[in-house]
Design an enzyme around this catalytic site. Structure first.
Site, short mmCIF file in Angstrom:
data_model
loop_
_atom_site.label_atom_id
_atom_site.label_comp_id
_atom_site.label_asym_id
_atom_site.label_seq_id
_atom_site.Cartn_x
_atom_site.Cartn_y
_atom_site.Cartn_z
N ASP A 19 0.82 -1.23 0.00
CA ASP A 19 0.00 0.00 0.00
C ASP A 19 0.85 1.27 0.00
O ASP A 19 0.50 2.25 -0.66
CB ASP A 19 -0.90 0.04 1.24
CG ASP A 19 -1.90 -1.09 1.26
OD1 ASP A 19 -2.15 -1.67 0.18
OD2 ASP A 19 -2.43 -1.39 2.34
P1 NAP Z 1 0.83 -3.96 3.06
O1 NAP Z 1 0.25 -2.98 2.12
O2 NAP Z 1 -0.05 -4.56 4.10
O3 NAP Z 1 1.44 -5.11 2.13
C1 NAP Z 1 2.22 -6.11 2.66
C2 NAP Z 1 2.57 -7.09 1.55
O4 NAP Z 1 3.54 -7.98 2.07
C3 NAP Z 1 1.40 -7.91 1.06
O5 NAP Z 1 0.92 -7.44 -0.16
C4 NAP Z 1 1.96 -9.34 0.97
O6 NAP Z 1 1.85 -9.80 -0.35
C5 NAP Z 1 3.42 -9.19 1.37
N1 NAP Z 1 3.87 -10.26 2.25
C6 NAP Z 1 3.24 -10.83 3.27
N2 NAP Z 1 3.97 -11.79 3.82
C7 NAP Z 1 5.11 -11.84 3.11
C8 NAP Z 1 6.28 -12.65 3.18
N3 NAP Z 1 6.42 -13.62 4.10
N4 NAP Z 1 7.27 -12.43 2.29
C9 NAP Z 1 7.13 -11.47 1.34
N5 NAP Z 1 6.06 -10.69 1.24
C10 NAP Z 1 5.06 -10.88 2.11
O7 NAP Z 1 2.10 -3.38 3.82
P2 NAP Z 1 2.73 -1.92 3.84
O8 NAP Z 1 3.09 -1.47 2.47
O9 NAP Z 1 3.78 -1.97 4.89
O10 NAP Z 1 1.54 -0.97 4.26
C11 NAP Z 1 1.03 -0.94 5.57
C12 NAP Z 1 -0.47 -0.91 5.53
O11 NAP Z 1 -0.96 -1.09 6.85
C13 NAP Z 1 -1.01 0.43 5.04
O12 NAP Z 1 -2.21 0.22 4.34
C14 NAP Z 1 -1.27 1.16 6.35
O13 NAP Z 1 -2.24 2.18 6.23
C15 NAP Z 1 -1.77 0.02 7.19
N6 NAP Z 1 -1.64 0.28 8.61
C16 NAP Z 1 -0.44 0.68 9.14
C17 NAP Z 1 -0.35 0.97 10.46
C18 NAP Z 1 0.93 1.46 11.08
O14 NAP Z 1 0.87 2.09 12.13
N7 NAP Z 1 2.07 1.20 10.50
C19 NAP Z 1 -1.44 0.81 11.27
C20 NAP Z 1 -2.64 0.37 10.68
C21 NAP Z 1 -2.71 0.12 9.36
P3 NAP Z 1 1.86 -11.38 -0.67
O15 NAP Z 1 0.76 -11.97 0.12
O16 NAP Z 1 1.65 -11.46 -2.15
O17 NAP Z 1 3.19 -11.90 -0.25
#
Ligand code: NAP
Length: 461
Positions: free
Chosen positions: A386
């Site tokens: 994301d």
């Molecule tokens: P993300 O958008 O959740 O994407 C994570 C990606 O990691 C997934 O698409 C997944 O794809 C891949 N993944 C999962 N396990 C894996 C593994 N073992 N090896 C390789 N890839 C793996 O993560 P992000 O870009 O860090 O974004 C964070 C999201 O969380 C945002 O939408 C944010 O708003 C939200 N959020 C963040 C917080 C905070 O405080 N940081 C709090 C609440 C919400 P595959 O399944 O294809 O592998």
């Protein structure tokens, strides 16, 4: 007697100073450990000082409380890092319960001989404490997926919720005018308890961490109110620190996800998120092997690594550190781009990379690194999704439209390590993956980075 009291006041003063220093030090990875330690020492001093209080007649129940607290606290401290948000919510629930119980006891010991000021802060303490208690339990339940993550909404919901809150405030006003109405006091607990549940029901899982940070702030404010009630400057200071830092963090998180506060609280975010991922023509992606990736990385002048939630789940940070070492040795400049909400909690990536001993000065915040992507040969995205999604800039219908992202699509080549084409937290497709300059490196983050390291170190050839 007087001497005892002076000792307590000095101990409290030192504890307050340590709490303030603790927050200051925790704001940089280089001093964060010291900050945590200062906070711990401050808390031990605060408890020790309170135990010296001459109002204590017997220590029996205090000992029972300490044992119970330890039994609950020790396992809570051992949860996996990805479960820290819900763990934190549980701590807020316990803190808020404690504040409510103390407020209730104080009321029934002293009613009706309570001054208007005291009754006002006591009401604030009990209302905030009760709604934070149930609200935090609900938030923890949603994050742990014990409760449905989906927002549950109905017509007139905001009206009902605000109505409950308004009734609680009216009861508080009546009690301030006549603290002797002991029967009413119970309603000032029960109604906010119900409000805490109703408040969380319409909020989707995606907004839960922001809400938890807000509940953190409420718990702090209720503790500060309790400080006025039981006449403890230490509690006022600690509660105010907790209240304001929780509020600041909620604002930072809302900004990073491009959500306004009211939007988080009333918006029922996340309910339509998955729809935009479906449909459309089948698009193709280009993939590459570890060997090919190693070749491209080794030929680069500058590589920017973008870590995300997937790196955390895979616990790939140590392999990433190895890759950083080999590339640096080969003369490649390697930087890390940290999005404020990458992962599942604030500071998630900083903690993991610090654990793997990546030098802090290689970690760049989003605003500092975004301008550098056009001069970057390879943006290597490891388990992030994301936070790199260009739809946030271009697609007005996207649920994440307007969210600030890392501009990896400006780099000359983009490489994305993830296991498949699954979406991330927001549940939406990422157009970045279909661009010509993007190479998909399918695999587990730890395994794939490990393979790249082996190739770079001349494993096979
Ligand atoms: P993300 O958008 O959740 O994407 C994570 C990606 O990691 C997934 O698409 C997944 O794809 C891949 N993944 C999962 N396990 C894996 C593994 N073992 N090896 C390789 N890839 C793996 O993560 P992000 O870009 O860090 O974004 C964070 C999201 O969380 C945002 O939408 C944010 O708003 C939200 N959020 C963040 C917080 C905070 O405080 N940081 C709090 C609440 C919400 P595959 O399944 O294809 O592998």
């Amino acid at each position: 007697m007087e001497l005892n009291n002076s000792i307590i006041q000095v101990v409290y003063l030192v504890a307050s100073a340590l709490f303030i220093l603790s927050l200051k030090w925790m704001s940089s990875p280089a001093t964060a450990r010291r900050g945590l330690f200062a906070g711990e020492v401050g808390m031990v001093l605060a408890i020790a000082g309170t135990l010296l209080h001459r109002g204590i007649l017997t220590y029996t129940w205090i000992a029972v409380g300490l044992v119970l607290g330890t039994i609950i606290g020790v396992p809570l401290g051992k949860v996996a890092m990805t479960a820290v948000p819900q763990r934190t919510a549980l701590s807020h629930a316990f803190g808020a319960l404690c504040v409510t119980l103390v407020g209730t006891a104080h009321y029934f010991i002293n009613a009706p001989y309570i001054s208007k000021f005291e009754m006002s802060v006591l009401s604030a303490e009990v209302i905030l404490g009760s709604l934070t208690f149930t609200g935090s339990l609900m938030a923890a339940g949603k994050l742990q997926e014990v409760l449905p993550q989906r927002p549950i909404t109905y017509k007139g919901q905001n009206f009902v919720n605000l109505g409950l809150l308004a009734v609680s405030v009216i009861i508080a006003v009546i009690l301030v005018l006549d603290p002797g109405k002991t029967n009413l006091f119970w309603f000032m607990i029960i109604i906010p308890l119900a409000f805490g549940v109703m408040m969380i029901i319409p909020i989707g899982g995606a907004d839960m961490p922001t809400v938890i940070s807000l509940l953190n702030s409420y718990a702090g404010l209720s503790a500060a109110a309790m400080g006025f009630v039981v006449d403890s400057k230490l509690l006022i200071i600690a509660g105010a620190l907790d209240g304001s830092s929780g509020m600041i963090l909620s604002v930072i998180m809302s900004k990073a996800m491009n959500r306004s506060f009211t939007n988080v609280l009333f918006g029922a975010f996340g309910q339509v998120a998955s729809s935009s991922a479906a449909g459309g023509e089948a698009k193709t992606v280009r993939s590459a092997t570890a060997e090919e990736s190693a070749g491209i990385l080794a030929a680069a002048n500058r590589v920017v690594i973008v870590p995300g939630y997937g790196m955390a789940v895979a616990q790939a940070q140590h392999k990433v550190r190895e890759m950083y070492d080999v590339l640096t040795k080969k003369g490649v400049e390697v930087l890390f781009a940290i999005h404020p909400v990458a992962g599942r909690m604030p500071g998630h990536m900083n903690v993991l990379l610090a654990e793997a001993d990546i030098p802090y000065d290689k970690l760049k915040e989003m605003d500092d690194i975004n301008g550098d992507f056009p001069q970057t040969d390879v943006a290597l995205v490891i388990g992030a999704n994301d936070v790199t999604n260009p739809a946030a800039k271009t697609d007005q219908s996207s649920p994440i439209y307007g969210m600030p992202i890392l501009d990896v699509d400006k780099a000359r080549t983009v490489m994305v390590i993830k296991r498949g084409m699954s979406p991330g937290f927001a549940g939406i497709d990422n157009p970045l993956y279909y661009e010509d300059k993007t190479l998909m490196l399918f695999g587990d983050a730890k395994g794939f980075v490990g393979d790249i390291v082996r190739e770079l170190s001349g494993g096979h050839h």
